[in-house]
Design an enzyme around this catalytic site. Sequence first.
Site, PDB file in Angstrom:
ATOM      1  N   GLU A   1      15.455  10.992 134.817  1.00 39.21           N
ATOM      2  CA  GLU A   1      14.940  10.575 133.513  1.00 39.21           C
ATOM      3  C   GLU A   1      14.866  11.767 132.567  1.00 39.21           C
ATOM      4  O   GLU A   1      14.310  11.672 131.485  1.00 39.21           O
ATOM      5  CB  GLU A   1      13.589   9.881 133.647  1.00 39.21           C
ATOM      6  CG  GLU A   1      12.489  10.729 134.228  1.00 39.21           C
ATOM      7  CD  GLU A   1      11.186   9.937 134.298  1.00 39.21           C
ATOM      8  OE1 GLU A   1      11.124   8.965 135.051  1.00 39.21           O
ATOM      9  OE2 GLU A   1      10.247  10.306 133.580  1.00 39.21           O
TER      10      GLU A   1
ATOM     11  N   CYS B   1      11.251   6.967 138.013  1.00 38.89           N
ATOM     12  CA  CYS B   1      11.325   7.826 139.206  1.00 38.89           C
ATOM     13  C   CYS B   1      12.119   7.231 140.359  1.00 38.89           C
ATOM     14  O   CYS B   1      12.269   7.874 141.391  1.00 38.89           O
ATOM     15  CB  CYS B   1       9.916   8.169 139.681  1.00 38.89           C
ATOM     16  SG  CYS B   1       8.960   9.059 138.469  1.00 38.89           S
TER      17      CYS B   1
ATOM     18  N   THR C   1      -1.591   2.728 135.545  1.00 35.59           N
ATOM     19  CA  THR C   1      -0.461   3.169 136.379  1.00 35.59           C
ATOM     20  C   THR C   1      -0.753   2.971 137.871  1.00 35.59           C
ATOM     21  O   THR C   1       0.150   3.121 138.695  1.00 35.59           O
ATOM     22  CB  THR C   1      -0.140   4.667 136.141  1.00 35.59           C
ATOM     23  OG1 THR C   1      -1.313   5.426 136.437  1.00 35.59           O
ATOM     24  CG2 THR C   1       0.295   4.945 134.717  1.00 35.59           C
TER      25      THR C   1
ATOM     26  N   HIS D   1       6.770   7.242 147.266  1.00 37.56           N
ATOM     27  CA  HIS D   1       6.874   8.013 146.030  1.00 37.56           C
ATOM     28  C   HIS D   1       5.531   8.679 145.769  1.00 37.56           C
ATOM     29  O   HIS D   1       4.473   8.122 146.069  1.00 37.56           O
ATOM     30  CB  HIS D   1       7.276   7.122 144.846  1.00 37.56           C
ATOM     31  CG  HIS D   1       7.271   7.883 143.558  1.00 37.56           C
ATOM     32  ND1 HIS D   1       8.075   8.986 143.366  1.00 37.56           N
ATOM     33  CD2 HIS D   1       6.538   7.754 142.424  1.00 37.56           C
ATOM     34  CE1 HIS D   1       7.848   9.488 142.165  1.00 37.56           C
ATOM     35  NE2 HIS D   1       6.913   8.757 141.566  1.00 37.56           N
TER      36      HIS D   1
ATOM     37  N   LYS E   1      -2.500  11.984 145.925  1.00 34.96           N
ATOM     38  CA  LYS E   1      -3.474  10.991 146.361  1.00 34.96           C
ATOM     39  C   LYS E   1      -2.885   9.595 146.574  1.00 34.96           C
ATOM     40  O   LYS E   1      -3.222   8.906 147.541  1.00 34.96           O
ATOM     41  CB  LYS E   1      -4.593  10.905 145.318  1.00 34.96           C
ATOM     42  CG  LYS E   1      -5.955  10.893 145.947  1.00 34.96           C
ATOM     43  CD  LYS E   1      -7.035  11.126 144.935  1.00 34.96           C
ATOM     44  CE  LYS E   1      -8.345  11.394 145.649  1.00 34.96           C
ATOM     45  NZ  LYS E   1      -9.403  11.735 144.758  1.00 34.96           N
TER      46      LYS E   1
ATOM     47  N   SER F   1       8.429   3.686 137.431  1.00 34.58           N
ATOM     48  CA  SER F   1       7.612   2.983 136.446  1.00 34.58           C
ATOM     49  C   SER F   1       8.464   2.002 135.669  1.00 34.58           C
ATOM     50  O   SER F   1       9.642   2.213 135.458  1.00 34.58           O
ATOM     51  CB  SER F   1       6.978   3.987 135.490  1.00 34.58           C
ATOM     52  OG  SER F   1       5.987   4.702 136.172  1.00 34.58           O
TER      53      SER F   1
END
Lengths: 350, 132
Positions: A80, A112, A201, A234, A239, A296
Site C-alpha cells: 500500500e 495489509c 479497527t 496479521h 497485542k 483493512s
Amino acid sequence: MTGISAYGTSIPLRRIKVEEIAKQWGDNPENIKNGLRVKEKTVRNHDEDSATLAVEASREAIKTNQINAKQIEAVYVGSESPPYAVKPTAGIVAEAVGATPNLTGADLEFACKAGTAGIQAAIGMIKSNEIDKALVIGTDTSQSSPNNALEYSAGCGAGALVLDKQGEIAEIKKTTSYTTDTPDFWRKAHKEFPDHGGRFTGKPAYFKHVINSTKNLLEQTGKDKEEFDYFIFHQPNGKFPLKAAKKLEIPKEKVEPGLVTPKIGNTYSAATFLGLSNVLDRAKPGQEILLTSYGSGAGSDSFWIKMKQQPENKLEKKKPEKTLEDKINRKKYVDYGTYASYMNKLKEVY
Amino acid sequence: MQEAIPLNWRKYPERYRLEGTHCEECGQDFYPKKNICPNCRRKGKLEDKQMPREGKIISYSKVKASHKDFKDETPYYVALIELKNGVTIFSQVVDSLDNEVEIGAEVEKVFRKLNDKKYGVIAYSHKFRVKK
C-alpha cells in the site's frame, strides 16, 4: 500440489524507539508500549522504498535455493506504499532479479493483505498448470501522520516467497478467505497519510475477519486446532494477534514465534510474510502452520501450510543464511528529526 | 539533476543486476560493459556476464560536503571495491556502521535508489554494504 520452495526477508537497518516518538508529542511511552506491545519500529533510509525492500527480499529467496530467475513466470507484489501511483513495482522486481521478459506481473492492493492475495493468485495459476513458478512479495514502507497513534507502529519491511509445484520447503494445502466492506482504515487518492477509525479497527474489523477466516479454514479442512504447531496472524501491533489467539483458544506459545511486530513495528503487507519467515526459520519437517492475514477495508486470507517431510539437515540448507532474528538484532537507532526526514514527512523540504 | 529517461533505462542491466562483459578469448571480466576487449581487440569475443555480488573495500572516503543532489544523505561513504573476480568498482557504501567501514572489509551488493526527485522516474542502482 503447490508449495513454498524459497523465502527471503528484508528490513531496514534503522529503528526508532517508542520513547523517542513519545518525547516529541508529550505522550507517556510506557502507556503506549503497554497498550500496543510495540517497543520500536523499522525506519527506511533515504534511498530505500517498498521496491528496494522487495528486490532485496526476493534476491535472498532466489539466491538461497539457487532458483533460476528465468523460470519465474509470475511476479505479484502486494503493497500500500508503492513508489509510483502508476507504474508497477512488479516490473522493477522482475527486472532486478533477472526474471524478465517472459512472465506476467502485477501490483496488488488490499491494505495489509495485498501480499497474501498475491499468494492466492499464484496458487491459482500454478494449480491450473498455466505456470510453474511464481515470486510473491509483501512489501511496505508504511505511512503515518505525525502525532497520530499509527506513528508508533507503522514500520517498513518486505517478505518474498517462491511458489511452485515442488514446494521444497513446505506445501500450501488449503486457503480460505473472509471479506466484507468495513471502513476501519483508508487513504483517499492524493492523500499523504491514512486515516483510521480508532477503536473501530478492533472488534468489527480485525477480530471479526481474522477469526472468521481462520474458522473457515478449520471447518473446510476438518482440521483440529491442536494439529497445528504454529499460528501466524496479521500483526498491526503486538497485542491483537495474542487477543485473537485467546478468542480462538490457541495457546500463546504457538503464536509468539510468528509475532515480530513488537521489535520492528507493523510492516503492513510484509507483516504476515515476516511472521511466516520467522516461523519457517525454526520449523521442523512435518510441522503444520496456520497463517491468517488481515487487510483493512476489510478481509482476511487463511492458509494451511505443512512443512515438507525430509531430513532436517536437508531442510536447513533451504533456509536463508541469515535468519530474520539476525536481521532484527542488527540495528541503528535514529532520532525523531532524522526519522521524519527519512520517511519524507517534511514536505517542501525534501 | 534528472537523467534522461533512455539513459537511465539503458543502464538497467548494469545498475540492477551488475551486468558487465566477459571476454571468452582472454578470460577477463569488465565492468562497466565494454564494446571491444581492450586486450584482444578485434579477436576478442565479448559476452554479457553478471559480476559477483561480493567483494572487499580497497579504499574509501566519508563524504561530508556532497553534490546538492545527495545533500540529504550526508555524511555517507563512497568506496573503491574489488569484486571477487578482481574487477574494481566505485560505489556508495550504505547501512554500515562507522567502525565497520574499513580497508579490507567484506561488502555485498544491495539494490537502492540512486535518484528520486519530485518529477521524473526513479533511478535505482547498486550500492554496497559491509557484510555482517
